[in-house]
Design a protein around this motif. Structure first.
Motif, PDB file in Angstrom:
ATOM      1  N   ARG A 196      -9.495  -3.893   3.334  1.00 21.92           N
ATOM      2  CA  ARG A 196     -10.873  -4.290   3.257  1.00 21.92           C
ATOM      3  C   ARG A 196     -11.362  -4.151   1.968  1.00 21.92           C
ATOM      4  NH1 ARG A 196     -13.821  -2.503   8.431  1.00 21.92           N
ATOM      5  NH2 ARG A 196     -15.357  -1.838   7.240  1.00 21.92           N
ATOM      6  N   ALA A 197     -10.632  -3.550   1.001  1.00 20.13           N
ATOM      7  CA  ALA A 197     -10.937  -3.509  -0.415  1.00 20.13           C
ATOM      8  C   ALA A 197     -10.609  -4.853  -1.106  1.00 20.13           C
ATOM      9  CB  ALA A 197     -10.292  -2.194  -1.179  1.00 20.13           C
TER      10      ALA A 197
ATOM     11  N   TRP B 226       0.677  -1.184   0.103  1.00 24.13           N
ATOM     12  CA  TRP B 226       0.012  -0.066   0.047  1.00 24.13           C
ATOM     13  C   TRP B 226       0.919   1.230  -0.103  1.00 24.13           C
ATOM     14  CZ3 TRP B 226       0.985   3.051   4.289  1.00 24.13           C
ATOM     15  CH2 TRP B 226       1.454   1.965   5.533  1.00 24.13           C
TER      16      TRP B 226
ATOM     17  N   GLU C  56      -8.377   0.768   4.323  1.00 22.95           N
ATOM     18  CA  GLU C  56      -9.073   0.688   3.280  1.00 22.95           C
ATOM     19  C   GLU C  56      -8.658  -0.177   2.151  1.00 22.95           C
ATOM     20  OE1 GLU C  56     -10.331   3.738  -0.378  1.00 22.95           O
ATOM     21  OE2 GLU C  56      -9.417   4.632   1.465  1.00 22.95           O
ATOM     22  N   HIS C  57      -7.108  -0.337   2.178  1.00 20.23           N
ATOM     23  CA  HIS C  57      -6.650  -1.351   1.132  1.00 20.23           C
ATOM     24  C   HIS C  57      -7.011  -2.514   1.407  1.00 20.23           C
ATOM     25  CE1 HIS C  57      -3.363  -3.283  -1.189  1.00 20.23           C
ATOM     26  NE2 HIS C  57      -2.903  -3.861  -0.098  1.00 20.23           N
TER      27      HIS C  57
END
Length: 390
Positions: A151-152, A106, A148-149
């Motif tokens: 969970r995406a 990330w 966010e990375h």
């Protein structure tokens, strides 16, 4: 190999450890060579999917593993040169390198290189923790992006296990939903754990989870299809030949008969060539509408026809080996099952697919390598004069 094994027999404990260490260091160096070769292939090829499939073919690994190798190879040769150097020295192996690549995925290229400089050789778990800590140090404000990375990247995964079992797992699901789901499953499982219930709590949790996914536990149960291939003699109990569950593989005859005896089971007669075991036709004796060409092709192929892909045919696309716009015909002799990913791969530059009259599919990759795939016979071929088994 025999000479090596014989020489190892005379080693003491310390000598055995030294040999194991030296072998591990050599493996790490070879893995570094492999990552560089994969990265070079990626630089010379447009389309990540094409590279992943070529690696999967060449190394005989599943697509997910091939994708991870391609991703890590790109990271090591661009963003993580120190980690690659540690592999050259035999200090870090491929598993540890994948941990570093995951922990820094990330980050920007600049920050990833800053983390890379901070790392030193450790075991894989220490490397993972060190890389995560270094990444947080380099980018202290990136917690939201990291969350966010991850969970995406959520996905549902099915893993085929030993004979007759498989696993389904939600990977990287939102923690609040996973926790709430487990709480509900556990609550319903404990409510079923009465004095006369023979199942363990773990077994009850697994059963409750599957029932919920299939619409059980008081809700309307969805009609689900599984495809079981079993010859008549096995179904009647005349023999104990294994059956095949599409997408899983072979299962014992006893389990196959248990599945076939289910209350909602629909049996379908499949006509095969007794000498080859290949599917010739589908019987019409059932209450549903008669099968068309598409259904025949799916029953015949059973799985995606790309060598090494085991996506069940009923979840695949029907594809013309000769494209329709170039004179292909919509008949069983020119149609095959390809999963959506492999369907798209077929149209990428450099890939060619040819279907022989006997049903053998030959795939040629952009590097000129060829791989063959044939529909597996439904039963073992029989000798011409051999009487039927019942």
């Amino acid at each position: 190999m025999g000479e090596v094994n014989g020489s190892l027999d005379v080693l003491g404990d310390k000598g055995a450890v030294d040999v194991a260490v030296a072998a591990s260091e050599g493996i790490a160096r070879l893995e570094a060579v492999r990552f560089r070769a994969i990265a070079q292939l990626g630089r010379h090829r447009d389309g990540a999917s094409s590279v992943v499939q070529e690696v999967a073919f060449a190394l005989s690994v599943v697509d997910g593993h091939a994708g991870a190798l391609v991703s890590v190879a790109e990271a090591l040769t661009t963003r993580l040169p120190r980690t690659l150097g540690l592999m050259d020295r035999g200090v870090v192996d491929g598993f540890g390198a994948r941990k570093v690549a995951a922990a820094t995925s990330w980050l920007s290229d600049e920050d990833a290189r800053a983390v890379d400089v901070l790392l030193e050789g450790r075991n894989s778990e220490q490397i993972r923790k060190a890389a995560s800590h270094a990444a947080s140090t380099v980018d202290r404000d990136g917690a939201s992006r990291r969350t966010e990375h991850h969970r995406a990247g959520r996905r549902l995964v099915v893993r085929q296990g030993e004979v007759g079992v498989a696993s389904i797992e939600v990977e990287d699901g939102p923690v609040e939903k996973v926790t709430a789901a487990y709480t509900r499953i556990d609550r319903e499982a404990r409510a079923l754990k009465t004095g006369d219930e023979p199942r363990t709590l773990d077994q009850l949790r697994a059963d409750v989870a599957l029932d919920l996914l299939l619409g059980g536990q008081g809700g309307k149960r969805e009609r689900c299809e599984v495809f079981l291939y079993m010859d008549l003699a096995t179904y009647l109990g005349v023999n104990e030949d294994p059956a095949e569950l599409a997408g899983h593989g072979h299962i014992p005859a006893s389990l196959a008969r248990e599945i076939a005896a289910g209350p909602d089971t629909v049996l379908r007669r499949i006509i095969t060539d007794p000498l080859s075991g290949q599917v010739l036709d589908l019987g019409r004796d059932r209450y549903r509408p008669t099968a068309g060409v598409g259904e025949f092709v799916r029953v015949r192929d059973r799985e995606c026809r790309r060598p090494g892909c085991h996506r069940v045919a009923q979840a695949c696309d029907l594809d013309h080996v000769v494209p329709w716009q170039f004179g292909g015909h919509t008949n069983a002799d020119e149609l095959i099952d390809l999963c959506r990913r492999d369907h798209r791969l077929k149209d990428e530059p450099g890939w060619t697919y040819r279907l022989a009259p006997d049903g053998t599919l030959t795939v040629t990759t952009p590097t000129g390598q060829t791989y063959d795939s044939s529909p597996p016979p439904l039963h073992e071929p029989r000798v011409a004069d051999e009487p039927p088994p019942f």
